[in-house]
Design a protein around this motif. Structure first.
Motif, mmCIF file in Angstrom:
data_model
loop_
_atom_site.group_PDB
_atom_site.id
_atom_site.type_symbol
_atom_site.label_atom_id
_atom_site.label_comp_id
_atom_site.label_asym_id
_atom_site.label_seq_id
_atom_site.Cartn_x
_atom_site.Cartn_y
_atom_site.Cartn_z
ATOM 1 N N UNK A 144 84.301 40.339 -11.357
ATOM 2 C CA UNK A 144 84.285 41.057 -10.075
ATOM 3 C C UNK A 144 83.706 42.461 -10.206
ATOM 4 N N UNK A 145 83.282 42.836 -11.405
ATOM 5 C CA UNK A 145 82.770 44.194 -11.639
ATOM 6 C C UNK A 145 81.551 44.483 -10.775
ATOM 7 N N UNK A 146 81.533 45.687 -10.182
ATOM 8 C CA UNK A 146 80.415 46.121 -9.355
ATOM 9 C C UNK A 146 79.695 47.276 -10.042
ATOM 10 N N UNK A 147 78.504 47.562 -9.574
ATOM 11 C CA UNK A 147 77.781 48.727 -10.094
ATOM 12 C C UNK A 147 78.430 49.990 -9.532
ATOM 13 N N UNK A 148 78.771 50.916 -10.427
ATOM 14 C CA UNK A 148 79.402 52.159 -9.980
ATOM 15 C C UNK A 148 78.391 53.056 -9.286
#
Length: 243
Positions: A144-148
């Motif tokens: 679920x990691x998104x681009x910060x």
């Protein structure tokens, strides 16, 4: 020193060091004109550069000429505010994880601390206790990691270090978006995520926010005091925090 004042001063010292690196003599009035400050401010900055080990010759008073000998070293590196804060956070994480040499870490932290005002150095000494480490998250969570948002990350780090309130847009795991005002009390590293452990001002409760879900962060001109760590340990119960 305010956040903006600290950033402006570090940028100015960086520019002065670059100007003096050519080995030519520069008058204080010339330097003041180039960096758009008073001659008195330049005199103070030059004195600070000398304290940092940069070899300068000549008089630092109004109208005086000053230069750095061509054969001289550059002395201590003058870091920009954002770089200095990020380095301090990295050193604190290194200490928490027990990696690297303790003596080297302490020496580096001390060197970077000299870029800050005395009041800010107290905050630096407390950074280690404000950064926690937990077990890596599950494989499902990793997906679920998104681009910060780069600008938000810098703002978050600055507010965390300076102990200022933050305001930002946050989208939770269910996709619900809210605007939050918080006190960023602690930071938690659970690979591959950074979390902010905050006191939510409007809800008057401890809340946890994943940094990659934060957008449009703004530092507010309101300082806060540290709250009991127990409040935030309860909010992350079961994560497996290693202090």
């Amino acid at each position: 020193m305010s956040t903006n004042g600290l950033g402006a001063r570090l940028d100015r010292l960086d520019r002065l060091q670059a100007l003096l690196a050519d080995g030519e003599a520069h008058h204080v009035c010339e330097l003041a004109h180039v960096v758009s400050v008073s001659e008195r401010t330049i005199a103070r900055d030059l004195a600070l550069l000398r304290k940092r080990g940069i070899a300068l010759e000549g008089e630092a008073g109004p109208g005086g000429g000053v230069r750095a000998p061509r054969h001289a070293g550059v002395g201590e590196t003058v870091l920009r505010e954002a770089d200095a804060i990020e380095l301090l956070l990295a050193l604190a994480v290194s200490e928490v994880l027990g990696v690297g040499f303790v003596s080297s870490t302490a020496s580096l932290r001390s060197s970077v601390a000299r870029a800050f005002a005395p009041a800010d150095r107290v905050r630096i000494s407390h950074l280690r206790s404000r950064i926690w480490v937990a077990s890596p998250v599950s494989d499902t969570a990793k997906m679920t990691k998104r681009r910060e948002q780069t600008t938000s990350r810098s703002v978050l780090q600055r507010a965390f270090f300076m102990m200022n309130r933050l305001e930002f847009d946050y989208e939770d795991g269910a996709g619900k978006a809210t605007r939050r005002e918080v006190e960023p009390q602690y930071m938690l590293w659970a690979w591959p995520f950074w979390y902010l452990l905050c006191w939510d001002v409007n809800r008057q409760a401890a809340r946890t926010f994943r940094l990659d879900r934060v957008r449009n962060a703004v530092v507010l001109p309101l300082n806060f005091r540290m709250r009991s760590a127990a409040l935030f340990k309860d909010s992350i119960a079961g994560v497996g925090t290693a202090l």
